[in-house]
Design a protein around this motif. Structure first.
Motif, PDB file in Angstrom:
ATOM      1  N   ALA A   1       2.513  16.503  -1.755  1.00  0.00           N
ATOM      2  CA  ALA A   1       2.567  16.001  -0.431  1.00  0.00           C
ATOM      3  C   ALA A   1       1.093  16.246   0.424  1.00  0.00           C
ATOM      4  N   VAL A   2       0.554  17.261   0.457  1.00  0.00           N
ATOM      5  CA  VAL A   2      -0.738  17.538   1.043  1.00  0.00           C
ATOM      6  C   VAL A   2      -1.752  16.627   0.253  1.00  0.00           C
ATOM      7  N   GLU A   3      -1.494  16.594  -1.138  1.00  0.00           N
ATOM      8  CA  GLU A   3      -2.484  15.761  -1.899  1.00  0.00           C
ATOM      9  C   GLU A   3      -2.468  14.308  -1.518  1.00  0.00           C
ATOM     10  N   ILE A   4      -1.212  13.998  -1.298  1.00  0.00           N
ATOM     11  CA  ILE A   4      -0.985  12.652  -0.738  1.00  0.00           C
ATOM     12  C   ILE A   4      -1.690  12.282   0.625  1.00  0.00           C
ATOM     13  N   ALA A   5      -1.613  13.301   1.537  1.00  0.00           N
ATOM     14  CA  ALA A   5      -1.816  13.137   2.891  1.00  0.00           C
ATOM     15  C   ALA A   5      -3.349  12.927   2.960  1.00  0.00           C
TER      16      ALA A   5
END
Length: 105
Positions: free
Chosen positions: A85-89
């Motif tokens: 999720a952090v990578e996507i954001a």
């Protein structure tokens, strides 16, 4: 899932288009209309990208954006979900930093 993404996008458009017509939003934060719309675009893009990730229970992740700083919160089942999720954001254009407030169930 595609229906949900379409609904989110339609909801965003119904909010963002009137904001972009030149009417200044009055807030205590002295945020310009452009900044507010940009943050909304970032939030919507991240939410759509999270929804498109098949292994991620993205409905349990909340996304907020203020001046390019994204805050992710909610409960997920693994550290791998948090990392993804952090990578996507971080991959979304306009994001200056990501604050991770997600917790493991």
């Amino acid at each position: 899932m595609k229906y949900l993404a379409i609904c989110l996008y339609a909801g965003f458009l119904s909010f963002a288009l009137p904001m972009s017509s030149g009417h200044a939003a009055t807030t205590d934060k002295k945020e310009s209309t452009g900044e507010y719309v940009d943050d909304s675009v970032i939030t919507t893009k991240i939410m759509n990208d999270l929804l498109a990730e098949p292994k991620l229970k993205s409905t349990e992740i909340k996304v907020k954006t203020h001046k390019g700083v994204v805050q992710l919160s909610g409960f997920v089942t693994s550290q791998a979900d948090i990392n993804r999720a952090v990578e996507i954001a971080k991959s979304v254009k306009g994001v200056t930093s990501v604050k991770n407030d997600m917790r493991l169930k």
